[in-house]
Motif scaffolding. Structure first.
Motif: not given
Ligand SMILES: N[C@@H](CCC(=O)N[C@@H](CS)C(=O)NCC(=O)O)C(=O)O
Length: 205
Positions: A1-11, A20-22, A27-28, A59-63
């Motif tokens: 399962l690939t993790w998902i990060l909702y984000c914005n480049r100005e934030s 931190a993920l990098a 993998r995300h 969104i990480a794992d099944h949390l």
């Protein structure tokens, strides 16, 4: 399962998590959210996950979706045992810095930037934020005079949290030369394998 990060480049709050993920090497997928859209026009999957209508959301794992950048950093450190302290005392101190960040450098700098770069909020508010930012810079500079990182001699989520917004310093014309310890610390972090500037790391929405 690939993790998902909702984000914005100005934030910068989003940047803290993307960075931190990098650095950890997890993998995300980055999903950039256009914050210029009204809340109810943003993607429905984002609306469904974001407790406060803000980025970042992980969104990480099944949390259930995790919001609040410092809570996400805490999760990443606990889950991976990376970027964390090696003793209970160090882990507590790291989380004290996360709490400090939320109300200090993670408040003064982004709001000053918001007023100077996006929506002017007036001189009185800008002066108040600038004074707060100078106090926050003094706090960081003093802490970093004693050691290379905020807690001990290794990079942790405390550094990522407190440094995140400082990579936008040029946008508010914040001169870093009077702050040699902060400058050295930002350079050390930027030399980490995987480090990238916010605009290189996060795509446009
Ligand atoms: N305390 C939150 C702050 C997050 C935050 O302020 N996010 C802003 C972008 S930096 C946002 O999504 N605002 C919602 C909006 O613009 O509608 C955190 O640490 O994650």
């Amino acid at each position: 399962l690939t993790w998902i990060l909702y984000c914005n480049r100005e934030s910068g709050h989003s940047y803290k998590i993307a960075l931190a993920l990098a650095l950890i090497g997890l993998r995300h997928e980055l999903r950039a959210v256009d914050l210029r859209l009204p809340h109810d026009k943003r993607p429905l999957d984002f609306q469904a996950t974001s407790l406060f209508g803000e980025v970042p959301v992980l969104i990480a794992d099944h949390l259930p979706p995790i919001t609040q950048s410092n809570v996400i950093l805490n999760y990443l450190a606990e889950h991976t045992r990376k970027l964390d302290g090696h003793t209970p005392q160090a882990r507590l101190r790291i989380r004290e810095w996360l709490g400090w960040e939320a109300n200090r450098i993670g408040f003064s700098l982004p709001n000053l930037r918001f007023s100077r770069c996006f929506t002017p909020m007036g001189t009185a508010i800008e002066n108040w934020l600038a004074d707060r930012l100078m106090a926050d810079m003094r706090r960081l500079e003093t802490a970093l005079q004693k050691q290379p990182y905020l807690v001990g001699d290794q990079l942790t989520i405390a550094d990522i949290s407190c440094a995140g917004y400082l990579y936008f310093a040029d946008q508010i014309k914040l001169d870093l030369t009077p702050w040699p310890c902060i400058s050295g610390w930002l350079d050390r972090l930027a030399a980490e394998p995987g480090w990238q500037h916010p605009y290189a790391l996060i795509p446009e929405a």
